[in-house]
Design a protein around this motif. Structure first.
Motif, PDB file in Angstrom:
ATOM      1  N   SER A  71       0.855  -1.186   0.000  1.00  0.00           N
ATOM      2  CA  SER A  71       0.000   0.000   0.000  1.00  0.00           C
ATOM      3  C   SER A  71       0.888   1.232   0.000  1.00  0.00           C
ATOM      4  N   ARG A  72       0.271   2.386  -0.183  1.00  0.00           N
ATOM      5  CA  ARG A  72       1.063   3.611  -0.235  1.00  0.00           C
ATOM      6  C   ARG A  72       0.219   4.787   0.237  1.00  0.00           C
ATOM      7  N   VAL A  73       0.886   5.795   0.772  1.00  0.00           N
ATOM      8  CA  VAL A  73       0.267   7.074   1.113  1.00  0.00           C
ATOM      9  C   VAL A  73       1.137   8.133   0.485  1.00  0.00           C
ATOM     10  N   ASN A  74       0.718   8.627  -0.674  1.00  0.00           N
ATOM     11  CA  ASN A  74       1.558   9.556  -1.424  1.00  0.00           C
ATOM     12  C   ASN A  74       1.791  10.860  -0.666  1.00  0.00           C
ATOM     13  N   THR A  75       0.793  11.298   0.087  1.00  0.00           N
ATOM     14  CA  THR A  75       0.962  12.552   0.813  1.00  0.00           C
ATOM     15  C   THR A  75       2.016  12.435   1.907  1.00  0.00           C
ATOM     16  N   LYS A  76       2.339  11.204   2.301  1.00  0.00           N
ATOM     17  CA  LYS A  76       3.402  10.977   3.280  1.00  0.00           C
ATOM     18  C   LYS A  76       4.671  10.436   2.627  1.00  0.00           C
ATOM     19  N   SER A  77       4.661  10.324   1.307  1.00  0.00           N
ATOM     20  CA  SER A  77       5.815   9.779   0.573  1.00  0.00           C
ATOM     21  C   SER A  77       6.267   8.449   1.157  1.00  0.00           C
TER      22      SER A  77
END
Length: 116
Positions: A71-77
């Motif tokens: 998974s990923r959270v782009n706003t947290k890089s």
């Protein structure tokens, strides 16, 4: 320049779980598909999971399918790898990098050891 910092590894018993994290800097993470790779002693580095830029599509190596979730959270890089039902053969150093053409710069990785 691009930098990846992996964390969350450790020693776990067979059947256990771990969550790996990868903090990226120097790039706009949202522009890249990302992947988790692993390298066991004597083996080549292999891609075990990848995720599209927006996170809608994921792919897994057959050896981890059904047990690992990327998974990923782009706003947290940040990119994650949730690993469950771990097996001794999952023992390796785990790295993150682009899921398409890897950057030449690799992080130090995080060691995952599955052993009783």
């Amino acid at each position: 320049q691009v930098q990846f910092v992996e964390s969350g590894g450790g020693l776990v018993q067979p059947g256990g779980s771990l969550r790996l994290s990868c903090a990226a800097s120097g790039i706009n993470l949202s522009m890249y598909a990302m992947g988790w790779y692993r390298q066991a002693p004597g083996n080549q580095r292999e891609l075990v999971a990848s995720i599209s830029r927006g996170g809608a599509r994921t792919n897994y190596a057959d050896s981890v399918k059904g047990r690992f979730t990327i998974s990923r959270v782009n706003t947290k890089s940040t990119v994650y790898l949730q690993m469950s039902s771990l097996k001794p053969e999952d023992t390796a150093v785990y790295y993150c990098n682009s899921g398409d053409v890897p950057f030449s710069s690799w992080g130090q990785g995080t060691q995952v050891t599955v052993s009783s």
